[in-house]
Design an enzyme around this catalytic site. Structure first.
Site, PDB file in Angstrom:
ATOM      1  N   LEU A  66       0.816  -1.209   0.000  1.00 40.42           N
ATOM      2  CA  LEU A  66       0.000   0.000   0.000  1.00 40.42           C
ATOM      3  C   LEU A  66       0.850   1.260   0.000  1.00 40.42           C
ATOM      4  O   LEU A  66       0.316   2.371  -0.026  1.00 40.42           O
ATOM      5  CB  LEU A  66      -0.915   0.018   1.239  1.00 40.42           C
ATOM      6  CG  LEU A  66      -1.785  -1.231   1.439  1.00 40.42           C
ATOM      7  CD1 LEU A  66      -2.559  -1.125   2.744  1.00 40.42           C
ATOM      8  CD2 LEU A  66      -2.739  -1.416   0.272  1.00 40.42           C
ATOM      9  N   TYR A 121       1.194  10.573 -11.988  1.00 38.80           N
ATOM     10  CA  TYR A 121       0.864   9.597 -10.947  1.00 38.80           C
ATOM     11  C   TYR A 121       0.355   8.309 -11.593  1.00 38.80           C
ATOM     12  O   TYR A 121       0.758   7.200 -11.229  1.00 38.80           O
ATOM     13  CB  TYR A 121      -0.193  10.188 -10.021  1.00 38.80           C
ATOM     14  CG  TYR A 121      -0.697   9.240  -8.947  1.00 38.80           C
ATOM     15  CD1 TYR A 121       0.125   8.853  -7.894  1.00 38.80           C
ATOM     16  CD2 TYR A 121      -2.000   8.749  -8.974  1.00 38.80           C
ATOM     17  CE1 TYR A 121      -0.333   8.008  -6.904  1.00 38.80           C
ATOM     18  CE2 TYR A 121      -2.469   7.899  -7.984  1.00 38.80           C
ATOM     19  CZ  TYR A 121      -1.637   7.534  -6.957  1.00 38.80           C
ATOM     20  OH  TYR A 121      -2.091   6.693  -5.976  1.00 38.80           O
ATOM     21  N   LYS A 125       1.879   4.414 -11.512  1.00 42.38           N
ATOM     22  CA  LYS A 125       1.082   3.264 -11.080  1.00 42.38           C
ATOM     23  C   LYS A 125       1.033   2.196 -12.177  1.00 42.38           C
ATOM     24  O   LYS A 125       1.102   0.995 -11.884  1.00 42.38           O
ATOM     25  CB  LYS A 125      -0.329   3.726 -10.714  1.00 42.38           C
ATOM     26  CG  LYS A 125      -0.414   4.478  -9.395  1.00 42.38           C
ATOM     27  CD  LYS A 125      -0.020   3.578  -8.235  1.00 42.38           C
ATOM     28  CE  LYS A 125      -0.275   4.219  -6.893  1.00 42.38           C
ATOM     29  NZ  LYS A 125       0.132   3.336  -5.758  1.00 42.38           N
ATOM     30  N   ASN A 150     -11.761   6.734  -6.189  1.00 48.51           N
ATOM     31  CA  ASN A 150     -11.628   7.717  -5.102  1.00 48.51           C
ATOM     32  C   ASN A 150     -12.001   7.066  -3.772  1.00 48.51           C
ATOM     33  O   ASN A 150     -13.114   6.558  -3.616  1.00 48.51           O
ATOM     34  CB  ASN A 150     -12.540   8.914  -5.367  1.00 48.51           C
ATOM     35  CG  ASN A 150     -12.117   9.695  -6.587  1.00 48.51           C
ATOM     36  OD1 ASN A 150     -11.270  10.585  -6.519  1.00 48.51           O
ATOM     37  ND2 ASN A 150     -12.700   9.363  -7.740  1.00 48.51           N
ATOM     38  N   PRO A 300     -43.431  16.194  40.164  1.00 50.81           N
ATOM     39  CA  PRO A 300     -44.267  15.333  41.016  1.00 50.81           C
ATOM     40  C   PRO A 300     -45.753  15.682  40.921  1.00 50.81           C
ATOM     41  O   PRO A 300     -46.138  16.855  40.986  1.00 50.81           O
ATOM     42  CB  PRO A 300     -43.718  15.595  42.416  1.00 50.81           C
ATOM     43  CG  PRO A 300     -42.286  15.963  42.187  1.00 50.81           C
ATOM     44  CD  PRO A 300     -42.280  16.734  40.905  1.00 50.81           C
ATOM     45  N   GLY A 301     -46.572  14.646  40.730  1.00 51.58           N
ATOM     46  CA  GLY A 301     -48.010  14.811  40.704  1.00 51.58           C
ATOM     47  C   GLY A 301     -48.595  15.337  39.405  1.00 51.58           C
ATOM     48  O   GLY A 301     -49.818  15.417  39.261  1.00 51.58           O
TER      49      GLY A 301
END
Length: 395
Positions: A66, A121, A125, A150, A300-301
């Site tokens: 890689l 590039y 490759k 990509n 509460p309540g």
């Protein structure tokens, strides 16, 4: 199995190595990967010593190459960094008589077609591909050549060789982005899908198309579409939306990628509770097709609710405190009498979901005299003030 990964600290290498180490260390216990054990991972990168590479080449059962140069100062470095290192790697394997399988990470730019024509590039490759194929013919070693499109995902370096990484980083950081042609289409490969293919390679299950191996699935999207999705991710906190998380969707993968570019101080965000003398109601999440999640706090309540819906339905889950949840079918029975009330007594110690049924008026009462009641509420649709589908009627 002994696996050598060159370029181990790069984007693909780091993701692959972490997955391999999870298998090695017993953190990934999926049965199909147990055949790789015992597993050793040799991580080679620029700061590794040459003698380490030589030693690992003598032992490796599989090599992932890689390593490569993506953005050199001098274009000539493409050939020396990509072709040159590959030559050294193969020479070391051959010197030790190690004909183990070797994977080569090439690029779609190696086609030198379309917008890749004349790419230095791409030329480097392509030269690497020919080098590996010659090596295979000479030694009999199995060579697997992948031309990646990509790539994107967590840990990809922005402002380097990935437009997606740059967009995610800049939008997450509030920085400007530049899109020369929003209609330009990219073929995208998500890093987790790539790594999944690499693990299959180790099991001998690579995917081939002609002379090349392929990783996938891939997606196609224009630059404009990609930017639109990412900007939507940034805005999702404000509108409390959850982007599409459908299995395998570009939105799900791209959203995970975007989150990985958030600044460490930006992981948290505040909500806007609606408070009154009864307690509070805070919307948490909204989805376009899976409803809304909210947190309700009753003092509460206090009794809340006493309303019904035609189509909307809800799930109540008390997570703290004690409550009486009551439901009654709207209207009257054959004798003209109100339908009976159904009551559920629930508490946070024994989590129980109670569903609010369409056509039933319902209420929730805090039975405690001194503790707040906290309830997670899910509704089948986000609240729409223009069409609330909510009608007052005491239970």
């Amino acid at each position: 199995m002994k696996v050598l990964v060159t370029g181990a600290k790069g984007f693909v290498g780091r993701n692959l190595c972490e997955s391999l180490k999870n298998i090695r260390d017993g953190k990934d216990r999926r049965p199909r990967y147990q055949a790789l054990l015992p597993l050793e991972v040799f991580e080679y990168d620029l700061d590794s010593a040459p003698e380490e590479l030589d030693g690992w080449c003598s032992q490796a059962d599989f090599v992932f190459n890689l390593a490569g140069v993506n953005r050199p100062k001098d274009p000539e470095e493409f050939m020396s960094g990509n072709f040159g290192f590959a030559s050294d790697l193969l020479a070391a394997l051959e010197r030790h008589g190690n004909a183990c399988p070797v994977m080569l990470a090439s690029s779609a730019q190696a086609s030198l077609e379309g917008r890749f024509a004349g790419s230095e590039y791409g030329k480097s490759k392509l030269a690497g591909e020919r080098l590996f194929r010659d090596y295979s013919e000479r030694t009999g070693a199995k060579v697997l050549v992948y031309r990646f499109p990509n790539l994107y995902g967590k840990w990809c370096r922005p402002n380097y060789n990935s437009a997606v990484a740059t967009f995610c980083h800049n939008i997450a950081s509030g920085l400007p982005i530049t899109v020369n042609d929003p209609a330009t289409e990219l073929e995208l490969l998500y890093i987790d899908d790539l790594v999944a293919e690499m693990l299959e390679v180790l099991l001998g299950n690579e995917t081939r198309e002609g002379d090349f191996c392929v990783a996938g699935p891939t997606d196609r999207a224009t630059l404009g579409e990609i930017v639109g999705l990412i900007e939507g991710f940034k805005d999702s906190r404000r509108v409390l939306s959850v982007p599409d998380q459908s299995a395998g969707s570009l939105s799900k993968k791209l959203h995970a990628t975007y989150l990985s570019y958030l600044d460490r101080g930006d992981f948290a965000y505040e909500l806007g509770p609606k408070t009154d003398e009864r307690g509070s109601f805070t919307e948490f999440l909204r989805t376009p097709d899976r409803g809304q999640v909210s947190i309700n706090v009753s003092k509460p309540g206090i009794t809340k609710g006493n309303h019904w819906h035609h189509t909307k339905w809800e799930k109540f889950l008390v997570v703290s405190g004690e409550a009486s949840i009551k439901l009654r079918k709207v209207g009257a029975d054959a004798d003209g009498k109100p339908f009976p009330v159904v009551e559920y007594l629930v508490n946070g110690d024994e989590p129980t979901v109670v569903e609010m049924i369409p056509g039933y008026t319902h209420s929730i009462t805090n039975l405690s005299g001194d503790r707040d009641l906290v309830t997670v509420m899910w509704a089948s649709e986000p609240f729409d003030p223009e069409n609330p589908d909510t009608y007052y009627e005491e239970v």
